[in-house]
Design a protein around this motif. Structure first.
Motif, PDB file in Angstrom:
ATOM      1  N   PRO A 115      24.296  45.854  33.284  1.00 51.20           N
ATOM      2  CA  PRO A 115      23.854  46.316  34.607  1.00 51.20           C
ATOM      3  C   PRO A 115      22.519  47.052  34.598  1.00 51.20           C
ATOM      4  O   PRO A 115      22.004  47.377  35.667  1.00 51.20           O
ATOM      5  CB  PRO A 115      24.978  47.261  35.025  1.00 51.20           C
ATOM      6  N   LYS A 118      19.647  44.184  36.594  1.00 50.29           N
ATOM      7  CA  LYS A 118      20.457  43.324  37.450  1.00 50.29           C
ATOM      8  C   LYS A 118      19.697  42.056  37.818  1.00 50.29           C
ATOM      9  O   LYS A 118      18.507  41.910  37.550  1.00 50.29           O
ATOM     10  CB  LYS A 118      20.870  44.094  38.715  1.00 50.29           C
ATOM     11  N   HIS A 190      29.404  30.443  42.322  1.00 49.58           N
ATOM     12  CA  HIS A 190      30.269  31.593  42.591  1.00 49.58           C
ATOM     13  C   HIS A 190      31.496  31.101  43.349  1.00 49.58           C
ATOM     14  O   HIS A 190      31.382  30.300  44.294  1.00 49.58           O
ATOM     15  CB  HIS A 190      29.509  32.635  43.415  1.00 49.58           C
ATOM     16  N   ASP A 192      33.254  32.220  45.662  1.00 47.43           N
ATOM     17  CA  ASP A 192      33.306  32.474  47.096  1.00 47.43           C
ATOM     18  C   ASP A 192      32.441  31.527  47.917  1.00 47.43           C
ATOM     19  O   ASP A 192      32.546  31.524  49.152  1.00 47.43           O
ATOM     20  CB  ASP A 192      32.889  33.914  47.405  1.00 47.43           C
ATOM     21  N   ASP A 217      39.546  38.126  36.585  1.00 48.67           N
ATOM     22  CA  ASP A 217      39.178  39.541  36.631  1.00 48.67           C
ATOM     23  C   ASP A 217      37.891  39.808  35.856  1.00 48.67           C
ATOM     24  O   ASP A 217      37.026  40.556  36.320  1.00 48.67           O
ATOM     25  CB  ASP A 217      40.309  40.404  36.070  1.00 48.67           C
ATOM     26  N   ASN A 220      34.931  38.465  37.768  1.00 48.03           N
ATOM     27  CA  ASN A 220      34.556  39.362  38.864  1.00 48.03           C
ATOM     28  C   ASN A 220      33.836  40.604  38.355  1.00 48.03           C
ATOM     29  O   ASN A 220      32.888  41.101  38.995  1.00 48.03           O
ATOM     30  CB  ASN A 220      35.798  39.762  39.648  1.00 48.03           C
ATOM     31  N   LEU A 221      34.281  41.114  37.205  1.00 46.48           N
ATOM     32  CA  LEU A 221      33.631  42.290  36.633  1.00 46.48           C
ATOM     33  C   LEU A 221      32.191  41.971  36.247  1.00 46.48           C
ATOM     34  O   LEU A 221      31.266  42.731  36.563  1.00 46.48           O
ATOM     35  CB  LEU A 221      34.413  42.777  35.408  1.00 46.48           C
ATOM     36  N   ALA A 223      30.330  39.637  37.443  1.00 54.78           N
ATOM     37  CA  ALA A 223      29.566  39.381  38.659  1.00 54.78           C
ATOM     38  C   ALA A 223      29.152  40.681  39.333  1.00 54.78           C
ATOM     39  O   ALA A 223      28.027  40.796  39.856  1.00 54.78           O
ATOM     40  CB  ALA A 223      30.382  38.515  39.613  1.00 54.78           C
ATOM     41  N   SER A 224      30.028  41.686  39.317  1.00 52.00           N
ATOM     42  CA  SER A 224      29.688  42.957  39.951  1.00 52.00           C
ATOM     43  C   SER A 224      28.560  43.660  39.206  1.00 52.00           C
ATOM     44  O   SER A 224      27.710  44.312  39.825  1.00 52.00           O
ATOM     45  CB  SER A 224      30.921  43.860  40.016  1.00 52.00           C
ATOM     46  N   LYS A 225      28.524  43.525  37.906  1.00 52.99           N
ATOM     47  CA  LYS A 225      27.460  44.153  37.120  1.00 52.99           C
ATOM     48  C   LYS A 225      26.142  43.398  37.265  1.00 52.99           C
ATOM     49  O   LYS A 225      25.067  44.000  37.303  1.00 52.99           O
ATOM     50  CB  LYS A 225      27.873  44.220  35.650  1.00 52.99           C
ATOM     51  N   TYR A 226      26.219  42.079  37.353  1.00 52.07           N
ATOM     52  CA  TYR A 226      25.009  41.262  37.492  1.00 52.07           C
ATOM     53  C   TYR A 226      24.426  41.387  38.898  1.00 52.07           C
ATOM     54  O   TYR A 226      23.208  41.373  39.082  1.00 52.07           O
ATOM     55  CB  TYR A 226      25.371  39.815  37.168  1.00 52.07           C
ATOM     56  N   ALA A 227      25.301  41.490  39.900  1.00 47.64           N
ATOM     57  CA  ALA A 227      24.933  41.783  41.300  1.00 47.64           C
ATOM     58  C   ALA A 227      24.039  40.711  41.921  1.00 47.64           C
ATOM     59  O   ALA A 227      23.111  41.021  42.678  1.00 47.64           O
ATOM     60  CB  ALA A 227      24.263  43.157  41.399  1.00 47.64           C
TER      61      ALA A 227
END
Length: 316
Positions: A115, A118, A190, A192, A217, A220-221, A223-227
């Motif tokens: 992160p 990003k 992605h 979504d 999971d 998703n983790l 992906a949240s860090k890469y943003a």
């Protein structure tokens, strides 16, 4: 619609990982650490830095057979690690094997990681190196002849970069053009923003959540860090309207017991339908990037032999 669920039937050695692995099996994890170069007879291995667009020094490691003095084709490689880990060490061993067995110059890229950095920093680092390698200065520094082959490839996140960069390189008219692509356990959309017309063909991301190494999971983790915005084409290159002419050939290694399986199978079909020559190996019952986790298993050695054959085919 083809049903690919049979590819997910777990290999018994990988059930309840690592309990069922053969005694003494070496397991490897991902790390950001970079070691000093370990010399190897028959290879010239070097490191140097090329500045990114913001003047950040991107570290490159090159591999070349010592007996090859003429200009070689180029393989530019990007490691995996969910955009947040991995290093030049991650695929050092298989890249050495490729350099020993195939007459090709290999450049491995140490792009910046999330992160701390990003999206789109890692992607842009790799694209900057592709542009540099295509330049006259890059070709001379590397002693390569891109008319013999200009291959871009990677594993997991690196395969994702490969897909996005190949499209944008075509759009901007990169010259010389990429000739070959390598997608190893890649992700291309992605979850979504899966296109509705392909939604019933990308099921593994929802159905496979019991495999070692990669689950929904962990996806998703990462992906949240890469943003990265899910709909951004640099993250979800499956959303490009066309994949025509991004290269001449593409090689795929797809893991059957992998949440990302169906994206790889779909992209291979789409590229083939749009005129690219493709070659694919599907590893039934094996999890995401198994060859890096247990490199000494017979099936991992088979994967490496397939990779050598795939790269040779890309250069034909």
């Amino acid at each position: 619609m083809a049903d690919f669920r049979h590819f997910a039937h777990p290999n018994p050695e990988w059930v309840e990982f690592p309990r069922n692995l053969p005694p003494g099996t070496k397991t490897c994890g991902l790390s950001r650490e970079r070691d000093e170069i370990r010399p190897q007879h028959g290879l010239t291995i070097e490191e140097f830095e090329i500045n990114a667009r913001d003047d950040y020094p991107i570290r490159l490691r090159t591999y070349r057979k010592q007996t090859c003095h003429d200009a070689l084709p180029l393989l530019l490689y990007m490691h995996g690690g969910g955009y947040v880990t991995g290093s030049l060490e991650t695929d050092d061993v298989p890249l050495r094997a490729v350099a020993l067995h195939v007459d090709v110059m290999i450049v491995s890229v140490e792009y910046r990681l999330a992160p701390e950095h990003k999206f789109p920093v890692g992607f842009e680092d790799c694209f900057d190196i592709v542009r540099w390698a295509a330049s006259l200065d890059g070709q001379q520094r590397l002693n390569v002849d891109l008319s013999k082959g200009f291959i871009l490839g990677g594993t997991s996140a690196g395969a994702n970069f490969t897909a996005g960069i190949s499209h944008l390189a075509l759009r901007e008219g990169l010259s010389p053009r990429l000739t070959g692509l390598i997608f190893l356990a890649g992700s291309f959309c992605h979850p979504d923003v899966r296109p509705e017309k392909y939604r019933d063909q990308i099921l593994s991301i929802d159905e496979i959540n019991d495999a070692p190494g990669l689950t929904r999971d962990s996806i998703n983790l990462f992906a949240s860090k890469y943003a990265a915005p899910p709909e951004d084409l640099r993250l979800s290159p499956l959303l490009f309207d066309s994949h025509k002419d991004i290269a001449k050939k593409a090689y795929f290694a797809v893991c059957g017991w992998d949440p990302r399986r169906d994206e790889g199978l779909l992209l291979e079909r789409l590229l083939r339908e749009e005129g690219l020559s493709t070659k694919i190996h599907v590893y039934t019952g094996l999890p995401h990037g198994f060859w890096g986790v247990c490199p000494d298993l017979p099936v991992s050695k088979t994967w490496l032999q397939h990779l050598l054959e795939g790269i040779s085919w890309l250069l034909e």
